[in-house]
Design a protein around this motif. Structure first.
Motif, PDB file in Angstrom:
ATOM      1  N   TYR A 478       0.773  -0.929   0.035  1.00 58.67           N
ATOM      2  CA  TYR A 478      -0.289   0.180   0.237  1.00 58.67           C
ATOM      3  C   TYR A 478       0.579   1.411   0.342  1.00 58.67           C
ATOM      4  O   TYR A 478       0.573   2.272  -0.438  1.00 58.67           O
ATOM      5  N   ASP A 479       2.227   1.199   0.498  1.00 55.67           N
ATOM      6  CA  ASP A 479       2.971   2.288   0.047  1.00 55.67           C
ATOM      7  C   ASP A 479       3.309   2.164  -1.453  1.00 55.67           C
ATOM      8  O   ASP A 479       4.147   3.575  -1.439  1.00 55.67           O
ATOM      9  N   GLY A 480       2.571   2.040  -2.453  1.00 60.32           N
ATOM     10  CA  GLY A 480       2.525   1.999  -3.845  1.00 60.32           C
ATOM     11  C   GLY A 480       3.685   1.797  -4.526  1.00 60.32           C
ATOM     12  O   GLY A 480       4.573   1.922  -5.545  1.00 60.32           O
ATOM     13  N   LYS A 481       5.111   1.145  -3.267  1.00 56.98           N
ATOM     14  CA  LYS A 481       6.447   0.424  -4.079  1.00 56.98           C
ATOM     15  C   LYS A 481       5.829  -1.207  -4.280  1.00 56.98           C
ATOM     16  O   LYS A 481       5.400  -2.091  -3.958  1.00 56.98           O
ATOM     17  N   ILE A 482       6.373  -2.126  -5.059  1.00 61.24           N
ATOM     18  CA  ILE A 482       7.621  -2.996  -5.481  1.00 61.24           C
ATOM     19  C   ILE A 482       8.433  -3.187  -5.505  1.00 61.24           C
ATOM     20  O   ILE A 482       9.724  -2.572  -6.147  1.00 61.24           O
ATOM     21  N   LYS A 483       8.852  -4.997  -4.807  1.00 57.17           N
ATOM     22  CA  LYS A 483      10.409  -4.418  -4.324  1.00 57.17           C
ATOM     23  C   LYS A 483      10.636  -5.830  -4.787  1.00 57.17           C
ATOM     24  O   LYS A 483       9.837  -6.537  -4.866  1.00 57.17           O
ATOM     25  N   ILE A 484      12.360  -6.119  -5.129  1.00 56.23           N
ATOM     26  CA  ILE A 484      12.482  -7.308  -5.817  1.00 56.23           C
ATOM     27  C   ILE A 484      13.397  -8.050  -4.491  1.00 56.23           C
ATOM     28  O   ILE A 484      14.641  -7.258  -4.244  1.00 56.23           O
ATOM     29  N   TRP A 485      13.447  -9.003  -3.635  1.00 56.26           N
ATOM     30  CA  TRP A 485      13.688  -9.568  -2.862  1.00 56.26           C
ATOM     31  C   TRP A 485      14.832 -10.973  -3.354  1.00 56.26           C
ATOM     32  O   TRP A 485      14.467 -11.433  -4.785  1.00 56.26           O
ATOM     33  N   ASP A 486      16.142 -10.999  -3.281  1.00 61.89           N
ATOM     34  CA  ASP A 486      16.627 -12.162  -3.373  1.00 61.89           C
ATOM     35  C   ASP A 486      16.205 -13.384  -2.764  1.00 61.89           C
ATOM     36  O   ASP A 486      15.895 -13.802  -1.458  1.00 61.89           O
ATOM     37  N   MET A 487      15.614 -14.470  -3.526  1.00 60.37           N
ATOM     38  CA  MET A 487      15.387 -15.781  -3.019  1.00 60.37           C
ATOM     39  C   MET A 487      16.335 -16.645  -1.938  1.00 60.37           C
ATOM     40  O   MET A 487      15.877 -16.868  -1.239  1.00 60.37           O
ATOM     41  N   ASN A 488      16.990 -16.638  -2.951  1.00 60.80           N
ATOM     42  CA  ASN A 488      18.436 -17.491  -2.372  1.00 60.80           C
ATOM     43  C   ASN A 488      19.133 -17.084  -0.680  1.00 60.80           C
ATOM     44  O   ASN A 488      19.071 -18.236   0.312  1.00 60.80           O
ATOM     45  N   GLY A 489      19.244 -15.642  -0.906  1.00 59.41           N
ATOM     46  CA  GLY A 489      19.853 -15.172  -0.293  1.00 59.41           C
ATOM     47  C   GLY A 489      18.919 -15.145   0.953  1.00 59.41           C
ATOM     48  O   GLY A 489      18.811 -15.047   1.938  1.00 59.41           O
ATOM     49  N   ALA A 490      17.930 -14.963   0.843  1.00 57.65           N
ATOM     50  CA  ALA A 490      16.744 -15.373   1.741  1.00 57.65           C
ATOM     51  C   ALA A 490      15.961 -16.386   2.484  1.00 57.65           C
ATOM     52  O   ALA A 490      16.092 -16.412   4.327  1.00 57.65           O
ATOM     53  N   LEU A 491      16.234 -17.582   1.670  1.00 61.34           N
ATOM     54  CA  LEU A 491      16.688 -18.456   2.450  1.00 61.34           C
ATOM     55  C   LEU A 491      18.017 -19.418   3.239  1.00 61.34           C
ATOM     56  O   LEU A 491      18.027 -20.198   3.673  1.00 61.34           O
ATOM     57  N   ASP A 492      18.605 -19.013   2.687  1.00 64.97           N
ATOM     58  CA  ASP A 492      20.288 -18.696   3.119  1.00 64.97           C
ATOM     59  C   ASP A 492      19.989 -17.966   5.023  1.00 64.97           C
ATOM     60  O   ASP A 492      20.513 -16.850   4.925  1.00 64.97           O
ATOM     61  N   PRO A 493      20.456 -18.413   6.261  1.00 68.88           N
ATOM     62  CA  PRO A 493      20.110 -18.144   8.096  1.00 68.88           C
ATOM     63  C   PRO A 493      21.818 -17.337   7.329  1.00 68.88           C
ATOM     64  O   PRO A 493      21.688 -16.799   8.312  1.00 68.88           O
ATOM     65  N   ARG A 494      23.037 -17.550   6.732  1.00 67.68           N
ATOM     66  CA  ARG A 494      23.918 -16.458   6.755  1.00 67.68           C
ATOM     67  C   ARG A 494      23.604 -15.084   6.259  1.00 67.68           C
ATOM     68  O   ARG A 494      24.478 -15.003   6.023  1.00 67.68           O
ATOM     69  N   SER A 495      22.598 -15.091   5.329  1.00 67.03           N
ATOM     70  CA  SER A 495      23.057 -14.009   4.432  1.00 67.03           C
ATOM     71  C   SER A 495      22.167 -12.635   5.334  1.00 67.03           C
ATOM     72  O   SER A 495      21.860 -12.831   6.509  1.00 67.03           O
ATOM     73  N   ASN A 496      22.780 -12.003   4.973  1.00 67.59           N
ATOM     74  CA  ASN A 496      23.151 -10.445   5.841  1.00 67.59           C
ATOM     75  C   ASN A 496      21.260  -9.682   5.159  1.00 67.59           C
ATOM     76  O   ASN A 496      21.071  -9.735   4.110  1.00 67.59           O
ATOM     77  N   LEU A 497      20.358  -9.253   6.282  1.00 66.99           N
ATOM     78  CA  LEU A 497      19.087  -8.933   5.671  1.00 66.99           C
ATOM     79  C   LEU A 497      19.229  -7.864   4.817  1.00 66.99           C
ATOM     80  O   LEU A 497      18.647  -7.804   4.143  1.00 66.99           O
ATOM     81  N   SER A 498      20.253  -6.861   4.940  1.00 65.56           N
ATOM     82  CA  SER A 498      20.778  -5.581   4.046  1.00 65.56           C
ATOM     83  C   SER A 498      20.561  -6.137   2.764  1.00 65.56           C
ATOM     84  O   SER A 498      20.358  -5.133   2.233  1.00 65.56           O
ATOM     85  N   ASN A 499      21.175  -6.944   2.475  1.00 66.74           N
ATOM     86  CA  ASN A 499      21.612  -7.003   1.633  1.00 66.74           C
ATOM     87  C   ASN A 499      20.303  -8.031  -0.012  1.00 66.74           C
ATOM     88  O   ASN A 499      20.405  -8.061  -0.403  1.00 66.74           O
ATOM     89  N   LEU A 500      18.957  -8.339   0.921  1.00 64.70           N
ATOM     90  CA  LEU A 500      17.981  -9.339   0.327  1.00 64.70           C
ATOM     91  C   LEU A 500      17.059  -8.172   0.008  1.00 64.70           C
ATOM     92  O   LEU A 500      16.664  -8.797  -1.345  1.00 64.70           O
ATOM     93  N   CYS A 501      17.020  -6.872  -0.327  1.00 65.70           N
ATOM     94  CA  CYS A 501      16.130  -6.625  -1.155  1.00 65.70           C
ATOM     95  C   CYS A 501      16.944  -5.590  -2.556  1.00 65.70           C
ATOM     96  O   CYS A 501      17.982  -5.051  -2.123  1.00 65.70           O
ATOM     97  N   LEU A 502      16.883  -6.757  -3.447  1.00 68.88           N
ATOM     98  CA  LEU A 502      17.623  -6.243  -4.738  1.00 68.88           C
ATOM     99  C   LEU A 502      17.181  -4.484  -5.621  1.00 68.88           C
ATOM    100  O   LEU A 502      18.625  -3.816  -5.832  1.00 68.88           O
ATOM    101  N   ALA A 503      15.968  -4.342  -4.999  1.00 66.59           N
ATOM    102  CA  ALA A 503      15.747  -3.409  -6.210  1.00 66.59           C
ATOM    103  C   ALA A 503      13.869  -2.817  -5.448  1.00 66.59           C
ATOM    104  O   ALA A 503      13.573  -3.239  -4.668  1.00 66.59           O
ATOM    105  N   THR A 504      13.929  -1.023  -5.252  1.00 68.51           N
ATOM    106  CA  THR A 504      12.612  -0.998  -5.208  1.00 68.51           C
ATOM    107  C   THR A 504      11.798  -0.409  -6.480  1.00 68.51           C
ATOM    108  O   THR A 504      12.517   0.734  -6.930  1.00 68.51           O
ATOM    109  N   LEU A 505      10.943   0.212  -6.569  1.00 64.09           N
ATOM    110  CA  LEU A 505      10.147  -0.265  -8.034  1.00 64.09           C
ATOM    111  C   LEU A 505       9.644   1.309  -7.604  1.00 64.09           C
ATOM    112  O   LEU A 505       8.267   0.720  -7.402  1.00 64.09           O
ATOM    113  N   GLU A 506       8.983   2.030  -8.085  1.00 61.25           N
ATOM    114  CA  GLU A 506       7.969   3.142  -7.467  1.00 61.25           C
ATOM    115  C   GLU A 506       7.762   3.429  -8.993  1.00 61.25           C
ATOM    116  O   GLU A 506       8.321   3.903  -9.870  1.00 61.25           O
ATOM    117  N   GLN A 507       6.213   3.456  -9.733  1.00 63.93           N
ATOM    118  CA  GLN A 507       6.214   4.175 -10.674  1.00 63.93           C
ATOM    119  C   GLN A 507       4.077   4.261 -10.361  1.00 63.93           C
ATOM    120  O   GLN A 507       3.271   5.509 -11.243  1.00 63.93           O
TER     121      GLN A 507
END
Length: 600
Positions: A478-507
């Motif tokens: 509802y914030d009008g944004k579309i976010k693209i997340w790294d699925m493999n990173g999200a499933l890896d418990p060692r990955s850094n949370l700050s690196n999981l959102c690859l891009a934010t689309l605003e149109q």
């Protein structure tokens, strides 16, 4: 640059980069009958491969006038008259009398004699089958061995077969060759493929077929096509990572009520459900409106279609079945007591859910014969989203829980708890559930154990729609944004949370209600009464990333899409019902006639 390479089997020097037009090859590739060979290798004894070596060549350091030289020549003549076993025994005795350095010299002399050019010696079909098992990088190296190997690759059209193998097994390859129009050169009958290549190259097929020149032109065509496909795929993946895209927009121009609640698309059309009570179909080529289906008396909140029918659910509490070709309403199901918030169907089963807190499982025999199998009760608030496969039904509710049910007997299995507010959307496949909530988070769940694997944070308002595949998660809010997340990173418990959102689309200028995506694009709809196509295949070079380049509705159409994700409506819920319990920004956007969901 010329790369001379010695063929292991016959000692000839081969120019791997020689012009195919000057390479002396038979018009038709015959078994063991390749250039540079007057005798088929299969008929040669191993030692005959070195028949070019004379006695003098073998003994270069001895003077022919030397007595030892003559004695050796005489000894070799006697040696040649002995039986094979005596020859072996004699050589073994000689070797046993030698020192280490001598043995090294003998080993260096023997090594090339024991090598065999197995590709040349094998029957044609067997050699091709072996080379077909290598990847594109190895196939390039095989071409450089010698002209014989190159001939096996060219006459067997191994580059074409390699590409076809990739197209059959990889959705990304399949989708790309379809979008680029290259499928006409692949997967069809061999003769038709060759005719199409001739048209592309401007060659008269009847005159060039069965010629050596055409064999190598075909070879070069497919050899160049393979890296082109790989390059395009790498660029698309980079565009996804950087949010680089072009986009097209459809303005739905609703007269009374604005908002597109749900959609589904394929390579020919987009089917959308609107707040103005209609279902609108759009042409993918020019984005023109082709058909409007009317009959619902409330907002169309969810839909799904296949090759024959469209099924839609509405805030008027009904489910309608439509003929996808004619637009005729074939059936109206009156069962739920309040708005139908979401539905899914397939393989003779349909599952619907409602603001009345129930889930209904239906048997589908035909569009006209759809009957209730079981009603599932257990949620304490509106059920906003459902999904199912052959084993489980998964439901998400405004009561903050996700429940898992058995498809076979419709029995309750377990509850997934963790979200702090209501579940607004979910998708389930292959044992994984991804859910979005009005607590602004996305959670990944293992359905077998009910364990929450990861929580993703980044949206500033309710996460309204969610989709995922094996590479990425796409969310709209509802914030009008579309976010693209790294699925493999999200499933890896060692990955850094700050690196999981690859891009934010605003149109979008309003809430994002629905999205669907495949390997090359996202299609989304919004409260702003628009549908946006985000194209990651045809993104302009040097595009800055998240700032899209708008395209007018009547602009040149995108290449045909290839939807790789199952096209079902997930989490098509209207604006929240309990407005008093939601953030102020949501309350300001709330419309009185869309209080159809409970996402506390």
């Amino acid at each position: 640059m010329k790369l001379p390479t010695e063929a292991a089997g016959d000692g000839m020097q081969c120019d791997a980069d020689s012009d195919p037009d000057t390479t002396q090859l038979p018009t038709t590739y015959q078994e063991h009958d390749l250039p540079g060979s007057s005798t088929p290798d299969a008929e040669r004894a191993p030692t005959d491969l070195f028949a070019v070596l004379s006695i003098g060549d073998s003994l270069p350091h001895l003077d022919p006038n030397n007595k030892s030289y003559q004695a050796m020549v005489d000894g070799l003549k006697v040696f040649g008259q002995w039986p094979e076993q005596e020859q072996v025994h004699f050589v073994q005795l000689l070797i046993s009398k030698m020192g280490h350095q001598q043995l090294g010299s003998i080993e260096s002399f023997l090594r090339p004699m024991l090598m065999r050019d197995f590709i040349t010696l094998l029957p044609k079909g067997t050699a091709e089958q072996i080379l077909m098992q290598v990847d594109e990088r190895c196939l390039v190296q095989c071409e450089l061995v010698c002209r014989r190997w190159r001939a096996v690759i060219a006459y067997g059209q191994l580059w074409r077969k390699l590409i076809e193998r990739k197209v059959r097994s990889d959705d990304m390859w399949r989708g790309l060759v379809e979008k680029r129009g290259w499928l006409q050169y692949l997967l069809g009958a061999r003769i038709q493929n060759e005719i199409n290549v001739c048209k592309r190259l401007g060659l008269p097929y009847d005159q060039v077929k069965n010629t050596e020149e055409f064999v190598y032109k075909l070879h070069n065509f497919y050899r160049n096509l393979c890296p082109r496909i790989k390059s395009d795929i790498e660029r698309v993946e980079e565009n996804w990572r950087n949010g680089r895209h072009a986009h097209q927009r459809i303005e739905c121009q609703s007269e009374n009520s604005r908002g597109v609640y749900c959609l589904q698309y394929d390579d020919e059309k987009i089917v959308s459900g609107l707040r103005d009570n209609t279902i609108k179909l759009w042409n993918r080529r020019d984005l023109s409106l082709t058909q409007v289906l009317t009959g619902h008396t409330g907002s169309v909140l969810c839909l799904q279609y296949d090759s024959r029918i469209i099924i839609s659910g509405s805030s008027d509490s009904t489910v309608r079945v439509w003929d996808i070709e004619t637009g005729e309403c074939l059936n109206t199901l009156i069962h739920h007591g309040e708005a139908v918030l979401h539905l899914r169907f397939g393989n003779g089963t349909m599952v619907t859910c409602s603001k009345d807190r129930s889930i209904t499982v239906w048997n589908m025999v035909s569009p006209q014969e759809i009957t209730v199998r079981r009603v599932l009760l257990g949620h304490r608030a509106a059920v906003n989203a459902v999904d199912f496969d052959n084993e489980h039904i998964v439901s998400g509710s405004g009561d903050r829980t996700i429940k898992v049910w058995s498809v076979d007997d419709c029995q309750f299995i377990r509850t997934l708890s963790g979200h702090r507010r209501g579940i607004a959307c979910l998708q389930y496949r292959e044992g994984l559930v991804v859910s979005g909530s009005s607590d602004f988070t996305i959670r990944l769940w293992e359905i077998a154990s009910g364990t929450c694997l990861r929580t993703l944070e980044g949206h500033n308002e309710l996460v309204r729609c969610i989709r995922f595949d094996n590479k990425r998660i796409i969310s709209g809010a509802y914030d009008g944004k579309i976010k693209i997340w790294d699925m493999n990173g999200a499933l890896d418990p060692r990955s850094n949370l700050s690196n999981l959102c690859l891009a934010t689309l605003e149109q979008h200028q309003g809430r994002v209600f629905r999205l669907q995506f495949d390997e090359f694009q996202i299609v989304s709809s919004s409260h702003d009464d628009s549908i946006v196509i985000w194209d990651f295949l045809n993104a302009p070079v040097g595009h800055p990333g998240v700032q899209p380049q708008p395209m007018q509705q009547q602009a040149a159409p995108l290449p045909h899409p290839h939807a790789l994700i199952p096209m079902v409506a997930v989490a098509q819920l209207p604006a929240p019902a309990l407005a008093g319990q939601l953030p102020g920004a949501m309350q300001q956007q709330q419309d009185d006639d869309d209080n159809d969901a409970d996402v506390d």
